[in-house]
Design a protein around this motif. Structure first.
Motif, PDB file in Angstrom:
ATOM      1  N   CYS A  27       8.214  88.275  69.901  1.00 35.27           N
ATOM      2  CA  CYS A  27       8.133  88.735  68.595  1.00 35.27           C
ATOM      3  C   CYS A  27       6.488  89.003  67.847  1.00 35.27           C
ATOM      4  O   CYS A  27       7.187  89.671  66.526  1.00 35.27           O
ATOM      5  CB  CYS A  27       7.722  86.909  67.761  1.00 35.27           C
ATOM      6  N   ASN A  28       5.814  89.581  68.451  1.00 29.21           N
ATOM      7  CA  ASN A  28       4.536  90.889  68.447  1.00 29.21           C
ATOM      8  C   ASN A  28       5.232  92.282  68.939  1.00 29.21           C
ATOM      9  O   ASN A  28       4.592  93.045  68.047  1.00 29.21           O
ATOM     10  CB  ASN A  28       3.340  90.485  69.461  1.00 29.21           C
ATOM     11  N   TYR A  29       5.895  92.588  69.109  1.00 30.67           N
ATOM     12  CA  TYR A  29       6.439  93.896  68.966  1.00 30.67           C
ATOM     13  C   TYR A  29       6.970  94.326  67.809  1.00 30.67           C
ATOM     14  O   TYR A  29       6.728  95.396  68.038  1.00 30.67           O
ATOM     15  CB  TYR A  29       8.002  93.735  70.366  1.00 30.67           C
ATOM     16  N   PRO A  30       7.504  93.905  66.937  1.00 34.32           N
ATOM     17  CA  PRO A  30       6.817  94.829  65.724  1.00 34.32           C
ATOM     18  C   PRO A  30       6.192  95.288  65.247  1.00 34.32           C
ATOM     19  O   PRO A  30       5.516  96.340  64.672  1.00 34.32           O
ATOM     20  CB  PRO A  30       7.905  93.786  64.431  1.00 34.32           C
ATOM     21  N   LYS A  31       5.098  94.459  65.284  1.00 36.93           N
ATOM     22  CA  LYS A  31       4.016  94.551  64.953  1.00 36.93           C
ATOM     23  C   LYS A  31       3.002  95.325  65.679  1.00 36.93           C
ATOM     24  O   LYS A  31       2.300  97.020  65.652  1.00 36.93           O
ATOM     25  CB  LYS A  31       2.967  94.047  64.903  1.00 36.93           C
ATOM     26  N   LEU A  32       3.253  95.462  67.058  1.00 41.88           N
ATOM     27  CA  LEU A  32       3.654  96.604  68.488  1.00 41.88           C
ATOM     28  C   LEU A  32       3.111  97.869  68.413  1.00 41.88           C
ATOM     29  O   LEU A  32       2.901  98.627  68.496  1.00 41.88           O
ATOM     30  CB  LEU A  32       3.022  96.107  69.880  1.00 41.88           C
ATOM     31  N   SER A  33       4.547  98.158  67.623  1.00 38.09           N
ATOM     32  CA  SER A  33       5.732  98.995  67.800  1.00 38.09           C
ATOM     33  C   SER A  33       5.015  99.782  66.924  1.00 38.09           C
ATOM     34  O   SER A  33       5.095 100.948  66.066  1.00 38.09           O
ATOM     35  CB  SER A  33       6.773  98.729  67.380  1.00 38.09           C
TER      36      SER A  33
ATOM     37  N   VAL B  54       1.417 100.513  66.434  1.00 33.83           N
ATOM     38  CA  VAL B  54      -0.264 100.863  66.459  1.00 33.83           C
ATOM     39  C   VAL B  54       0.049 101.871  67.123  1.00 33.83           C
ATOM     40  O   VAL B  54      -1.172 102.781  65.940  1.00 33.83           O
ATOM     41  CB  VAL B  54      -0.617 100.264  67.331  1.00 33.83           C
ATOM     42  N   SER B  55       1.079 103.049  67.597  1.00 31.90           N
ATOM     43  CA  SER B  55       1.514 104.300  67.425  1.00 31.90           C
ATOM     44  C   SER B  55       2.552 104.497  68.529  1.00 31.90           C
ATOM     45  O   SER B  55       3.276 103.064  68.015  1.00 31.90           O
ATOM     46  CB  SER B  55       0.218 104.827  69.168  1.00 31.90           C
ATOM     47  N   LYS B  56       2.721 105.965  68.229  1.00 28.82           N
ATOM     48  CA  LYS B  56       4.575 106.317  68.995  1.00 28.82           C
ATOM     49  C   LYS B  56       4.137 106.134  70.408  1.00 28.82           C
ATOM     50  O   LYS B  56       5.471 105.675  71.012  1.00 28.82           O
ATOM     51  CB  LYS B  56       4.213 107.772  68.730  1.00 28.82           C
ATOM     52  N   HIS B  57       3.353 105.969  71.362  1.00 27.96           N
ATOM     53  CA  HIS B  57       3.729 105.598  72.352  1.00 27.96           C
ATOM     54  C   HIS B  57       3.569 103.821  73.335  1.00 27.96           C
ATOM     55  O   HIS B  57       4.554 103.597  73.808  1.00 27.96           O
ATOM     56  CB  HIS B  57       1.748 106.171  73.154  1.00 27.96           C
ATOM     57  N   PHE B  58       2.891 103.399  71.594  1.00 26.80           N
ATOM     58  CA  PHE B  58       2.813 102.111  71.695  1.00 26.80           C
ATOM     59  C   PHE B  58       4.909 101.226  71.702  1.00 26.80           C
ATOM     60  O   PHE B  58       5.495 100.612  71.973  1.00 26.80           O
ATOM     61  CB  PHE B  58       2.979 101.188  70.696  1.00 26.80           C
ATOM     62  N   ARG B  59       5.309 102.103  70.137  1.00 31.19           N
ATOM     63  CA  ARG B  59       6.227 101.816  70.411  1.00 31.19           C
ATOM     64  C   ARG B  59       6.928 102.518  71.550  1.00 31.19           C
ATOM     65  O   ARG B  59       8.577 101.486  71.428  1.00 31.19           O
ATOM     66  CB  ARG B  59       6.982 102.946  68.814  1.00 31.19           C
ATOM     67  N   SER B  60       6.951 103.393  71.619  1.00 33.07           N
ATOM     68  CA  SER B  60       8.041 104.163  72.710  1.00 33.07           C
ATOM     69  C   SER B  60       8.338 102.649  73.730  1.00 33.07           C
ATOM     70  O   SER B  60       8.893 102.848  74.701  1.00 33.07           O
ATOM     71  CB  SER B  60       8.314 105.488  73.286  1.00 33.07           C
ATOM     72  N   LEU B  61       6.821 102.010  74.202  1.00 35.94           N
ATOM     73  CA  LEU B  61       6.602 101.505  75.137  1.00 35.94           C
ATOM     74  C   LEU B  61       7.495 100.113  75.401  1.00 35.94           C
ATOM     75  O   LEU B  61       8.278  99.858  75.782  1.00 35.94           O
ATOM     76  CB  LEU B  61       5.250 100.936  75.387  1.00 35.94           C
ATOM     77  N   VAL B  62       7.562  99.217  74.102  1.00 36.46           N
ATOM     78  CA  VAL B  62       7.995  97.881  73.133  1.00 36.46           C
ATOM     79  C   VAL B  62       9.578  98.377  72.637  1.00 36.46           C
ATOM     80  O   VAL B  62      10.396  97.209  73.558  1.00 36.46           O
ATOM     81  CB  VAL B  62       7.251  97.759  71.944  1.00 36.46           C
ATOM     82  N   ALA B  63      10.001  99.598  72.738  1.00 40.69           N
ATOM     83  CA  ALA B  63      11.571  99.790  73.799  1.00 40.69           C
ATOM     84  C   ALA B  63      12.393 100.162  74.453  1.00 40.69           C
ATOM     85  O   ALA B  63      13.340 100.062  74.725  1.00 40.69           O
ATOM     86  CB  ALA B  63      11.683 100.930  71.950  1.00 40.69           C
ATOM     87  N   SER B  64      11.159 100.375  75.399  1.00 38.52           N
ATOM     88  CA  SER B  64      11.486 101.063  76.836  1.00 38.52           C
ATOM     89  C   SER B  64      12.448  99.810  77.333  1.00 38.52           C
ATOM     90  O   SER B  64      12.128  98.594  76.956  1.00 38.52           O
ATOM     91  CB  SER B  64      10.904 101.392  77.576  1.00 38.52           C
ATOM     92  N   ARG B  65      13.635 100.040  78.526  1.00 35.47           N
ATOM     93  CA  ARG B  65      14.347  99.280  79.576  1.00 35.47           C
ATOM     94  C   ARG B  65      12.593  98.104  80.446  1.00 35.47           C
ATOM     95  O   ARG B  65      13.004  97.960  80.838  1.00 35.47           O
ATOM     96  CB  ARG B  65      15.123 100.082  80.462  1.00 35.47           C
ATOM     97  N   GLU B  66      12.113  99.851  81.102  1.00 32.56           N
ATOM     98  CA  GLU B  66      10.719  98.970  81.754  1.00 32.56           C
ATOM     99  C   GLU B  66      10.602  97.884  81.682  1.00 32.56           C
ATOM    100  O   GLU B  66       9.856  96.900  81.894  1.00 32.56           O
ATOM    101  CB  GLU B  66       9.872 100.407  81.483  1.00 32.56           C
ATOM    102  N   ILE B  67       9.912  97.498  80.154  1.00 34.63           N
ATOM    103  CA  ILE B  67       8.920  96.826  79.985  1.00 34.63           C
ATOM    104  C   ILE B  67       9.664  94.954  79.555  1.00 34.63           C
ATOM    105  O   ILE B  67       9.275  94.006  80.218  1.00 34.63           O
ATOM    106  CB  ILE B  67       8.086  97.064  78.273  1.00 34.63           C
ATOM    107  N   TYR B  68      11.089  95.323  79.429  1.00 37.30           N
ATOM    108  CA  TYR B  68      11.961  93.928  79.894  1.00 37.30           C
ATOM    109  C   TYR B  68      12.148  93.908  81.311  1.00 37.30           C
ATOM    110  O   TYR B  68      12.565  92.559  81.478  1.00 37.30           O
ATOM    111  CB  TYR B  68      13.486  94.362  78.697  1.00 37.30           C
ATOM    112  N   ALA B  69      12.413  95.421  82.363  1.00 40.06           N
ATOM    113  CA  ALA B  69      12.561  94.610  83.301  1.00 40.06           C
ATOM    114  C   ALA B  69      11.127  94.201  83.865  1.00 40.06           C
ATOM    115  O   ALA B  69      10.836  93.078  84.489  1.00 40.06           O
ATOM    116  CB  ALA B  69      12.679  96.089  83.863  1.00 40.06           C
ATOM    117  N   ARG B  70      10.481  94.155  83.610  1.00 41.33           N
ATOM    118  CA  ARG B  70       9.408  93.603  83.545  1.00 41.33           C
ATOM    119  C   ARG B  70       8.674  92.313  83.260  1.00 41.33           C
ATOM    120  O   ARG B  70       7.869  91.676  84.161  1.00 41.33           O
ATOM    121  CB  ARG B  70       7.577  94.626  83.531  1.00 41.33           C
ATOM    122  N   ARG B  71       8.959  92.068  82.249  1.00 40.80           N
ATOM    123  CA  ARG B  71       9.228  90.755  81.424  1.00 40.80           C
ATOM    124  C   ARG B  71       9.949  89.890  82.226  1.00 40.80           C
ATOM    125  O   ARG B  71       9.367  88.670  83.074  1.00 40.80           O
ATOM    126  CB  ARG B  71       9.547  90.411  80.384  1.00 40.80           C
ATOM    127  N   SER B  72      11.096  89.332  82.902  1.00 35.01           N
ATOM    128  CA  SER B  72      12.587  89.371  83.824  1.00 35.01           C
ATOM    129  C   SER B  72      11.018  89.274  85.095  1.00 35.01           C
ATOM    130  O   SER B  72      11.519  88.577  85.724  1.00 35.01           O
ATOM    131  CB  SER B  72      13.055  90.617  83.841  1.00 35.01           C
TER     132      SER B  72
END
Length: 102
Positions: A32-38, A40-58
């Motif tokens: 739920c904090n990802y919209p705010k994190l996005s 912060v910067s273009k880099h964070f926006r790309s990270l929270v939207a990436s497939r990699e972060i959801y794979a890591r969460r899993s």
């Protein structure tokens, strides 16, 4: 020395975390904090939207159930993506996910 030059030198000299460490940290942050994190910067926006972060969460077992809504109106040709989440006071509401391509 100008302030831009000092800032540039400071950014170059400050150590940064490896990408996999950043992803690991962000994966532990509630979704739920990802919209705010996005914002912060273009880099964070790309990270929270990436497939990699959801794979890591899993892998970490940090998955959450979320309800998304895609809304549009007759005046707008582009739909917008929203997420249902709780506000600080306990109420629920739809929050726009900024810069989300559909």
């Amino acid at each position: 020395m100008s302030s831009k030059k000092l800032r540039a030198e400071k950014e170059q000299s400050s150590p940064s975390l490896p990408e996999d460490v950043i992803v690991d940290i962000l994966a532990r942050v509630p979704r739920c904090n990802y919209p705010k994190l996005s914002l912060v910067s273009k880099h964070f926006r790309s990270l929270v939207a990436s497939r990699e972060i959801y794979a890591r969460r899993s892998l970490l077992g940090c998955t959450e159930h979320c309800l998304y809504a895609v809304l549009s109106n007759k005046d707008s040709c582009y739909p917008q993506l929203y997420i249902l989440r709780r506000k600080a006071n306990g109420d629920q509401g739809l929050f726009l996910i900024p810069h989300c391509p559909l």
